[in-house]
Design an enzyme around this catalytic site. Sequence first.
Site: not given
Length: 389
Positions: A200, A292, A296
């Site tokens: 990420y 997103p 979860k």
Amino acid sequence: MKTQVAIVGAGPAGLMLGHLLRAEGIEAVIVERASPDYVLGRIRAGVLERTTTDLMDRLGLGARMHAEGLPHDGFHLADGERLIRINIAELTGRQVMVYGQTEVTRDLMAAAAGRGLEIVYDAADVALHDVDSDTPYLTYAKDGATHRIDADFLCGCDGFHGPSRKAIPASVATAYEKLYPFGWLGILADVPPCNHELIYANHARGFALASMRSETRSRYYIQVPLDEKVEEWPDDRLWDELATRLGPEAAAHITRGPALEKSIAPLRSFVFEPMRHGRLMLAGDSAHIVPPTGAKGLNLAMSDVHYLSQSLIDYFKRHDSDAVAGYSDKALARVWKSERFSWQLTKLMHRFPDSDAFDRRMQVADLDYIASSIAAQTTIAENYVGLPL
């Protein structure tokens, strides 16, 4: 037709609920508006919490998941220059599993007939009736005729746009919603991932995510404005942008390839309270949506199904009405914690249109703190791997 539980929606939440009930000898019928091929064509998330994998194993349906899925001990946060690894296995003693939502759905669908779980596909005009009475029922149209299913309980697992949530009167409900001023442009390609774990990335140009569906199929995303068009992003431009945002270490290992699928998805946070009204129970996206970021969505639906199946099993097997009455509060307690984590991670990793230089420095400071603090990494790891049920 008469059954004990009528479920609206044959996505993973509805299928999992149906299987859990049938495993306890409880009658259940699923009604789905789309065809099986359409359901399997939905490209969705791929990171499974232990809650989800445990449910698959409990049903004896986890063999392919364990054979083909990719267990992950950690993931990375990136700031454009470096990778900050969150070692979830070391910090929590647990893993996550990369195994596509489509594959979970496929496994649940394939086992349905053999376990006595009836699914009605291509059911049009589904409507729920008398949900606040002791005799609820639903109707649908198929093959030129209207059909009716009477049930003790109706369960809405039919997503954000389905009819179930709309059957709860506005006078008894509250909806909380936050719309984000950007979307995710995603590309699916048959190329090996650039890292064996997810990345990420927070970059000055915006968020990016490096993910995968297998060791040979990759899923990448970048943050784009809501008015962006997919046609404005030919493959080469998207690969170039990913290399920039993910940083030099990840970029050195990116393998480029033609897009199998490319789309832009908006982001929202949404919670609908209560998740039960009379004999109608909601689960999954019909009751809540998370960005997103943090993976979860599917997992939160599965925790709903865990609580919901237990409440219905207690009702039918032990005549415990309190379990049904307490379903909404129990599910929402976990929903809000997952919403908080997804919201915080979204704020940390994305560039907001109204953010200034100070906001950017706060994000950098947060990432610096996370990189140097075991306590901060542990908090993130506990939430990412899934809070206890």
